[in-house]
Design a protein around this motif. Sequence first.
Motif: not given
Length: 233
Positions: A180-194
Motif C-alpha cells: 500500500i505504501l509503495c503504491t500510495s504516491c509514485p514520484p512525478r518527475e518533470n519531463i523537461y527540467p528547467q
Amino acid sequence: MGRIAKEVAGQTLCFIGFVGICICCGIPMWRVTTYIGANIVTGQIVWDGLWMNCVMQSTGQMQCKIQDSIMNLTQDLQVARALVIISILIGFMGMLLTFIGGQCSSCLKNESSMAKVLILGGILCIVAGVLLLIPVCWSAAYTISDYVSVTTIQTQKRELGASIYVGWGASAFLLFGGIILCTSCPPRENIYPQYPGMYPYQGPVYGHQYAPSTVYKPYHPPVAYTPAPRQYL
C-alpha cells in the motif's frame, strides 16, 4: 481512497506487523507439546522458543531455561534467530522512513523526496515480512514432519505454537502495508527540467490561428530621382 488515507493505512499495517515480529521473537512458543503420563501429576506442557525452553507442570509451576548455546537448537531455529533479528532491524528502519516521508510529518519539504522516502520505507517493510516468513514456514514444516515421523517418541512430539501463527499474521501485515505504501504516491518527475537560460521546445500548434503582433507593409523599391528642367526667362 485518498493519498493520506492510504499512507495512514499502510503505516498502521506495518506497525502492527512490526509489533508481531517482536512478539514472535520474544515468546518461547515456536513448538508446544502437551502429554500426560500414567499419573495426572506428570502432566506437562513444554514450550520451545528461540531464546529459552519452558516447562509448565500440571500444578501450575513453570520452569524456564535460557538457551546458552545456539548449537542446542535445531537447524530451523538457528536460522530463525538470525532472520528474525534482521527482520526486526529492517522493519524498524522501514517504519522510521515511512513516518519521515509521510504527508503528516514536516521532515521533508520536497514532495518528490517525500514520495521516494515513503516508497523506500514500504520496500523495507516488504523485505522484513519476507525475512520473517522464511523461518516461520521452515519451522512449521520441520515441526509437522517431525510430528508425523514414526521414529519420534510420543513424549517428544511437538505441535505448532502461537509464535508460528503470530509470525504468519505479522508477515501478512508487513507485506500488505508495504504494498500500500509503495503504491500510495509514485514520484512525478518533470519531463523537461528547467535550467537557467534554457526553455523547453514547444512543437508546432495546429488548429489555432494567431494574429500577428505587427503588420508588415510590402516592400517597394526606391524611385530614381529625375531633376526637373530649368526654365529660362
